[in-house]
Design a protein around this motif. Structure first.
Motif, PDB file in Angstrom:
ATOM      1  N   PHE A  63       0.838  -1.188   0.000  1.00 23.20           N
ATOM      2  CA  PHE A  63       0.000   0.000   0.000  1.00 23.20           C
ATOM      3  C   PHE A  63       0.879   1.246   0.000  1.00 23.20           C
ATOM      4  CE2 PHE A  63       0.753  -0.988   4.450  1.00 23.20           C
ATOM      5  CZ  PHE A  63       1.078   0.240   4.998  1.00 23.20           C
ATOM      6  N   HIS A  65       0.245   5.538   0.739  1.00 20.92           N
ATOM      7  CA  HIS A  65      -0.609   6.688   1.016  1.00 20.92           C
ATOM      8  C   HIS A  65      -0.163   7.854   0.139  1.00 20.92           C
ATOM      9  CE1 HIS A  65      -2.722   5.304   4.741  1.00 20.92           C
ATOM     10  NE2 HIS A  65      -1.699   4.464   4.761  1.00 20.92           N
ATOM     11  N   ASP A  81       4.144   4.029   3.380  1.00 23.57           N
ATOM     12  CA  ASP A  81       3.812   2.827   2.622  1.00 23.57           C
ATOM     13  C   ASP A  81       4.216   1.611   3.425  1.00 23.57           C
ATOM     14  OD1 ASP A  81       6.642   2.462   2.246  1.00 23.57           O
ATOM     15  OD2 ASP A  81       6.545   3.827   0.534  1.00 23.57           O
ATOM     16  N   ALA A 111      -3.879  -0.968   5.713  1.00 23.37           N
ATOM     17  CA  ALA A 111      -2.978   0.096   5.265  1.00 23.37           C
ATOM     18  C   ALA A 111      -2.583   1.000   6.416  1.00 23.37           C
ATOM     19  CB  ALA A 111      -3.636   0.903   4.150  1.00 23.37           C
ATOM     20  N   TYR A 144      -5.933   2.017   9.473  1.00 22.49           N
ATOM     21  CA  TYR A 144      -6.896   2.039   8.370  1.00 22.49           C
ATOM     22  C   TYR A 144      -6.990   0.634   7.785  1.00 22.49           C
ATOM     23  CZ  TYR A 144      -9.335   3.728   4.178  1.00 22.49           C
ATOM     24  OH  TYR A 144     -10.255   3.940   3.184  1.00 22.49           O
ATOM     25  N   ARG A 213     -15.265   2.852   0.437  1.00 22.56           N
ATOM     26  CA  ARG A 213     -14.106   3.069  -0.436  1.00 22.56           C
ATOM     27  C   ARG A 213     -14.448   2.522  -1.831  1.00 22.56           C
ATOM     28  NH1 ARG A 213      -8.303   2.883  -1.108  1.00 22.56           N
ATOM     29  NH2 ARG A 213      -7.732   1.236  -2.574  1.00 22.56           N
ATOM     30  N   VAL A 245      -9.561   8.970   1.837  1.00 26.57           N
ATOM     31  CA  VAL A 245      -9.628   8.345   3.162  1.00 26.57           C
ATOM     32  C   VAL A 245     -10.463   9.194   4.104  1.00 26.57           C
ATOM     33  CG1 VAL A 245      -8.274   7.575   5.161  1.00 26.57           C
ATOM     34  CG2 VAL A 245      -7.384   7.232   2.839  1.00 26.57           C
ATOM     35  N   TRP A 252      -6.152  12.880   0.222  1.00 27.74           N
ATOM     36  CA  TRP A 252      -5.516  11.739   0.890  1.00 27.74           C
ATOM     37  C   TRP A 252      -6.166  10.442   0.403  1.00 27.74           C
ATOM     38  CZ3 TRP A 252      -6.277  10.531   6.794  1.00 27.74           C
ATOM     39  CH2 TRP A 252      -5.485   9.418   7.150  1.00 27.74           C
ATOM     40  N   THR A 253      -5.420   9.638  -0.326  1.00 24.27           N
ATOM     41  CA  THR A 253      -5.914   8.363  -0.853  1.00 24.27           C
ATOM     42  C   THR A 253      -4.892   7.260  -0.601  1.00 24.27           C
ATOM     43  OG1 THR A 253      -4.984   8.796  -3.052  1.00 24.27           O
ATOM     44  CG2 THR A 253      -7.259   9.507  -2.663  1.00 24.27           C
ATOM     45  N   VAL A 254      -5.319   6.016  -0.818  1.00 21.93           N
ATOM     46  CA  VAL A 254      -4.442   4.864  -0.631  1.00 21.93           C
ATOM     47  C   VAL A 254      -4.502   3.978  -1.871  1.00 21.93           C
ATOM     48  CG1 VAL A 254      -3.931   2.812   0.734  1.00 21.93           C
ATOM     49  CG2 VAL A 254      -4.729   4.893   1.867  1.00 21.93           C
ATOM     50  N   THR A 256      -3.249   0.433  -3.626  1.00 18.30           N
ATOM     51  CA  THR A 256      -2.833  -0.894  -3.172  1.00 18.30           C
ATOM     52  C   THR A 256      -2.409  -1.762  -4.354  1.00 18.30           C
ATOM     53  OG1 THR A 256      -5.037  -1.902  -3.341  1.00 18.30           O
ATOM     54  CG2 THR A 256      -4.504  -0.782  -1.274  1.00 18.30           C
TER      55      THR A 256
END
Length: 267
Positions: A63, A65, A81, A111, A144, A213, A245, A252-254, A256
Protein backbone atom coordinates in the motif's frame (compact mmCIF):
# COMPACT_ATOMS: atom_id res chain seq x y z
CA UNK A 1 -40.86 -67.42 -57.19
CA UNK A 2 -40.24 -64.29 -59.19
CA UNK A 3 -43.03 -62.51 -57.35
CA UNK A 4 -41.53 -63.47 -53.99
CA UNK A 5 -38.14 -62.04 -54.99
CA UNK A 6 -39.73 -58.79 -56.14
CA UNK A 7 -41.67 -58.56 -52.85
CA UNK A 8 -38.52 -59.11 -50.79
CA UNK A 9 -36.59 -56.52 -52.79
CA UNK A 10 -39.44 -54.03 -52.47
CA UNK A 11 -39.63 -54.63 -48.70
CA UNK A 12 -35.89 -53.99 -48.30
CA UNK A 13 -36.09 -50.75 -50.25
CA UNK A 14 -39.09 -49.58 -48.22
CA UNK A 15 -37.39 -50.39 -44.91
CA UNK A 16 -34.33 -48.45 -46.01
CA UNK A 17 -36.40 -45.38 -46.83
CA UNK A 18 -38.42 -45.56 -43.59
CA UNK A 19 -35.61 -46.26 -41.15
CA UNK A 20 -32.83 -44.13 -42.65
CA UNK A 21 -34.01 -40.79 -41.01
CA UNK A 22 -34.27 -42.51 -37.63
CA UNK A 23 -30.74 -43.87 -37.96
CA UNK A 24 -29.47 -40.43 -38.95
CA UNK A 25 -31.21 -38.90 -35.94
CA UNK A 26 -29.77 -41.53 -33.61
CA UNK A 27 -26.27 -40.86 -34.89
CA UNK A 28 -26.81 -37.14 -34.27
CA UNK A 29 -27.21 -37.81 -30.55
CA UNK A 30 -30.05 -37.34 -28.05
CA UNK A 31 -30.38 -33.62 -28.79
CA UNK A 32 -31.07 -34.34 -32.47
CA UNK A 33 -33.78 -36.86 -31.62
CA UNK A 34 -35.58 -34.78 -29.02
CA UNK A 35 -35.16 -31.23 -30.30
CA UNK A 36 -33.92 -31.40 -33.84
CA UNK A 37 -31.70 -28.30 -33.24
CA UNK A 38 -27.96 -27.75 -33.37
CA UNK A 39 -26.00 -28.96 -30.30
CA UNK A 40 -25.35 -26.41 -27.58
CA UNK A 41 -21.62 -26.12 -28.38
CA UNK A 42 -22.50 -23.99 -31.41
CA UNK A 43 -24.62 -21.55 -29.39
CA UNK A 44 -22.25 -18.68 -28.66
CA UNK A 45 -24.77 -16.99 -26.34
CA UNK A 46 -24.84 -20.02 -24.05
CA UNK A 47 -21.35 -21.41 -24.57
CA UNK A 48 -20.55 -24.58 -22.67
CA UNK A 49 -19.25 -26.24 -20.69
CA UNK A 50 -19.55 -23.50 -18.09
CA UNK A 51 -16.85 -23.74 -15.44
CA UNK A 52 -17.42 -22.70 -11.84
CA UNK A 53 -14.09 -21.94 -10.17
CA UNK A 54 -13.45 -21.37 -6.46
CA UNK A 55 -9.99 -20.06 -5.46
CA UNK A 56 -8.29 -19.47 -2.11
CA UNK A 57 -4.90 -17.82 -1.96
CA UNK A 58 -2.05 -16.39 0.09
CA UNK A 59 0.49 -13.75 -0.79
CA UNK A 60 1.40 -10.16 -0.04
CA UNK A 61 -0.24 -6.79 -0.38
CA UNK A 62 1.46 -3.42 -0.69
CA UNK A 63 0.00 0.00 0.00
CA UNK A 64 1.00 3.62 -0.51
CA UNK A 65 -0.61 6.69 1.02
CA UNK A 66 -0.84 9.52 -1.50
CA UNK A 67 -1.59 13.15 -0.74
CA UNK A 68 -1.51 14.52 2.78
CA UNK A 69 -3.68 15.18 5.84
CA UNK A 70 -3.77 17.54 8.84
CA UNK A 71 -5.06 15.94 12.06
CA UNK A 72 -4.85 18.91 14.43
CA UNK A 73 -2.28 21.44 13.34
CA UNK A 74 -1.13 23.64 10.51
CA UNK A 75 1.16 20.86 9.29
CA UNK A 76 0.91 18.10 6.71
CA UNK A 77 1.57 14.39 7.11
CA UNK A 78 2.35 12.42 3.96
CA UNK A 79 4.43 9.66 2.36
CA UNK A 80 3.87 6.33 4.08
CA UNK A 81 3.81 2.83 2.62
CA UNK A 82 4.23 -0.79 3.61
CA UNK A 83 3.84 -4.48 2.76
CA UNK A 84 1.80 -7.10 4.63
CA UNK A 85 0.74 -10.73 4.31
CA UNK A 86 -2.53 -11.23 2.49
CA UNK A 87 -5.26 -13.86 2.23
CA UNK A 88 -7.93 -13.76 -0.46
CA UNK A 89 -10.68 -15.75 -2.12
CA UNK A 90 -12.47 -15.58 -5.43
CA UNK A 91 -15.34 -17.20 -7.29
CA UNK A 92 -15.47 -17.16 -11.09
CA UNK A 93 -17.89 -18.33 -13.74
CA UNK A 94 -15.94 -19.03 -16.91
CA UNK A 95 -17.16 -19.53 -20.48
CA UNK A 96 -14.18 -21.16 -22.24
CA UNK A 97 -15.84 -21.23 -25.67
CA UNK A 98 -15.89 -17.44 -25.87
CA UNK A 99 -12.94 -16.77 -23.55
CA UNK A 100 -14.60 -14.67 -20.86
CA UNK A 101 -15.39 -14.97 -17.16
CA UNK A 102 -16.98 -12.98 -14.39
CA UNK A 103 -16.89 -13.29 -10.64
CA UNK A 104 -16.00 -11.67 -7.33
CA UNK A 105 -12.69 -11.22 -5.50
CA UNK A 106 -12.72 -10.81 -1.69
CA UNK A 107 -9.83 -9.85 0.57
CA UNK A 108 -8.80 -7.87 3.64
CA UNK A 109 -6.48 -4.86 3.50
CA UNK A 110 -4.51 -3.22 6.30
CA UNK A 111 -2.98 0.10 5.27
CA UNK A 112 -2.12 1.22 8.80
CA UNK A 113 1.05 3.30 9.06
CA UNK A 114 2.94 5.73 11.27
CA UNK A 115 3.51 9.16 9.75
CA UNK A 116 6.36 11.33 11.05
CA UNK A 117 7.78 14.75 10.28
CA UNK A 118 10.48 16.84 11.92
CA UNK A 119 10.88 20.58 12.08
CA UNK A 120 12.86 23.21 13.91
CA UNK A 121 11.03 26.29 15.11
CA UNK A 122 11.60 29.18 17.47
CA UNK A 123 10.20 28.43 20.94
CA UNK A 124 9.61 30.59 24.00
CA UNK A 125 11.50 29.62 27.15
CA UNK A 126 9.87 30.25 30.56
CA UNK A 127 11.54 33.06 32.47
CA UNK A 128 13.81 35.72 31.13
CA UNK A 129 15.70 33.37 28.86
CA UNK A 130 15.75 34.35 25.16
CA UNK A 131 13.81 32.34 22.60
CA UNK A 132 15.69 29.39 21.18
CA UNK A 133 15.47 27.07 18.18
CA UNK A 134 13.94 23.73 19.22
CA UNK A 135 13.70 20.59 17.11
CA UNK A 136 10.39 18.74 17.20
CA UNK A 137 9.11 15.44 15.82
CA UNK A 138 5.42 15.10 15.01
CA UNK A 139 3.89 11.63 14.79
CA UNK A 140 0.47 10.45 13.65
CA UNK A 141 -0.40 6.77 13.96
CA UNK A 142 -3.04 5.90 11.39
CA UNK A 143 -5.08 2.71 11.63
CA UNK A 144 -6.90 2.04 8.37
CA UNK A 145 -8.36 -1.39 7.55
CA UNK A 146 -11.14 -2.48 5.24
CA UNK A 147 -12.83 -5.50 3.70
CA UNK A 148 -12.57 -5.43 -0.07
CA UNK A 149 -15.25 -6.93 -2.36
CA UNK A 150 -14.45 -6.60 -6.06
CA UNK A 151 -16.82 -7.71 -8.85
CA UNK A 152 -14.57 -8.62 -11.79
CA UNK A 153 -14.76 -9.32 -15.52
CA UNK A 154 -12.00 -11.38 -17.17
CA UNK A 155 -10.88 -11.89 -20.74
CA UNK A 156 -8.72 -14.89 -21.72
CA UNK A 157 -6.21 -14.76 -24.51
CA UNK A 158 -7.30 -17.08 -27.35
CA UNK A 159 -6.24 -20.69 -26.75
CA UNK A 160 -4.55 -19.70 -23.49
CA UNK A 161 -5.12 -19.76 -19.75
CA UNK A 162 -3.67 -16.26 -19.43
CA UNK A 163 -6.30 -13.70 -18.41
CA UNK A 164 -6.77 -9.98 -17.85
CA UNK A 165 -9.26 -8.77 -15.27
CA UNK A 166 -10.89 -5.44 -14.54
CA UNK A 167 -13.37 -4.54 -11.83
CA UNK A 168 -14.58 -2.03 -9.27
CA UNK A 169 -13.42 -2.45 -5.69
CA UNK A 170 -15.94 -1.74 -2.94
CA UNK A 171 -14.14 -1.29 0.38
CA UNK A 172 -16.08 -1.55 3.64
CA UNK A 173 -14.01 0.17 6.39
CA UNK A 174 -13.40 -1.88 9.52
CA UNK A 175 -11.32 0.71 11.39
CA UNK A 176 -10.24 4.26 10.50
CA UNK A 177 -8.59 6.18 13.33
CA UNK A 178 -5.59 8.47 13.93
CA UNK A 179 -3.86 10.58 16.59
CA UNK A 180 -1.20 13.28 16.78
CA UNK A 181 1.73 13.55 19.17
CA UNK A 182 4.64 15.93 19.33
CA UNK A 183 8.03 15.13 20.85
CA UNK A 184 10.90 17.51 21.71
CA UNK A 185 14.20 16.27 20.31
CA UNK A 186 16.50 19.07 21.55
CA UNK A 187 18.34 17.88 24.68
CA UNK A 188 17.59 19.78 27.90
CA UNK A 189 14.32 21.28 26.67
CA UNK A 190 10.98 20.13 28.09
CA UNK A 191 7.32 21.15 28.11
CA UNK A 192 5.63 22.91 31.04
CA UNK A 193 4.80 19.59 32.71
CA UNK A 194 8.41 18.46 32.59
CA UNK A 195 7.93 15.88 29.83
CA UNK A 196 9.18 15.76 26.28
CA UNK A 197 5.95 14.52 24.64
CA UNK A 198 2.75 16.46 24.12
CA UNK A 199 -0.51 14.85 22.97
CA UNK A 200 -2.01 17.24 20.45
CA UNK A 201 -4.85 14.90 19.47
CA UNK A 202 -6.03 11.79 21.28
CA UNK A 203 -6.82 8.82 19.06
CA UNK A 204 -10.13 9.39 17.31
CA UNK A 205 -12.09 8.40 14.22
CA UNK A 206 -10.85 9.82 10.95
CA UNK A 207 -13.51 12.28 9.68
CA UNK A 208 -15.42 10.52 6.92
CA UNK A 209 -13.25 7.42 7.32
CA UNK A 210 -16.28 5.17 7.73
CA UNK A 211 -17.47 5.90 4.19
CA UNK A 212 -17.42 3.35 1.38
CA UNK A 213 -14.11 3.07 -0.44
CA UNK A 214 -14.41 2.88 -4.24
CA UNK A 215 -11.50 2.06 -6.53
CA UNK A 216 -10.73 0.79 -10.01
CA UNK A 217 -9.15 -2.66 -9.92
CA UNK A 218 -7.09 -4.57 -12.45
CA UNK A 219 -5.11 -7.80 -12.42
CA UNK A 220 -3.45 -10.41 -14.61
CA UNK A 221 -3.08 -14.12 -13.96
CA UNK A 222 -2.73 -17.62 -15.36
CA UNK A 223 -4.59 -20.85 -14.59
CA UNK A 224 -2.30 -23.87 -14.32
CA UNK A 225 -4.31 -27.11 -14.12
CA UNK A 226 -2.80 -30.31 -12.68
CA UNK A 227 -6.05 -32.17 -13.29
CA UNK A 228 -9.49 -31.30 -14.67
CA UNK A 229 -10.54 -30.28 -11.16
CA UNK A 230 -7.48 -28.73 -9.44
CA UNK A 231 -5.03 -26.00 -10.42
CA UNK A 232 -2.91 -23.07 -9.26
CA UNK A 233 -3.56 -19.45 -10.24
CA UNK A 234 -0.81 -16.88 -9.70
CA UNK A 235 -2.13 -13.33 -10.06
CA UNK A 236 -0.91 -9.78 -9.52
CA UNK A 237 -3.05 -6.69 -9.41
CA UNK A 238 -3.51 -3.12 -8.26
CA UNK A 239 -6.24 -0.65 -7.33
CA UNK A 240 -6.53 3.06 -8.07
CA UNK A 241 -8.77 4.84 -5.52
CA UNK A 242 -11.63 7.08 -6.56
CA UNK A 243 -12.57 8.15 -3.01
CA UNK A 244 -10.44 9.74 -0.26
CA UNK A 245 -9.63 8.34 3.16
CA UNK A 246 -10.98 11.43 4.94
CA UNK A 247 -13.74 13.87 4.08
CA UNK A 248 -11.61 16.65 5.61
CA UNK A 249 -8.59 15.87 3.43
CA UNK A 250 -9.88 14.96 -0.01
CA UNK A 251 -6.39 14.58 -1.48
CA UNK A 252 -5.52 11.74 0.89
CA UNK A 253 -5.91 8.36 -0.85
CA UNK A 254 -4.44 4.86 -0.63
CA UNK A 255 -3.20 2.87 -3.63
CA UNK A 256 -2.83 -0.89 -3.17
CA UNK A 257 -1.24 -3.78 -5.02
CA UNK A 258 -1.12 -7.54 -4.48
CA UNK A 259 0.68 -10.70 -5.55
CA UNK A 260 -1.06 -13.99 -4.81
CA UNK A 261 -0.79 -17.72 -5.42
CA UNK A 262 -4.26 -19.23 -5.37
CA UNK A 263 -5.44 -22.82 -5.22
CA UNK A 264 -8.24 -23.18 -7.75
CA UNK A 265 -10.95 -25.84 -7.53
CA UNK A 266 -13.41 -26.53 -10.32
CA UNK A 267 -16.84 -27.14 -8.81
Amino acid sequence: MRHIRLFVLFSLLLSTVVFQPAVAQWRGGPDAVTTGVAPYESDILAARPVRYLLSLGIGASAFMHLGSFEPSCDCDFSEADGVRAMFAGSFRVRYPKIGIAYGVFVTYYDASAEFTRQETRTSVIVGDEPDIEVEYRNTSKVTYRWLSVTPEFAWFLPRSEFFLQVGAELGFPLKARYDHRETILTPGVVYYDGGTENVLLEEQDIPGGAGLRVALAGSIGYDFYFSPMIGLTPRIGATIPLTPVSSDDTGWTVVTGHALLMLTLRL
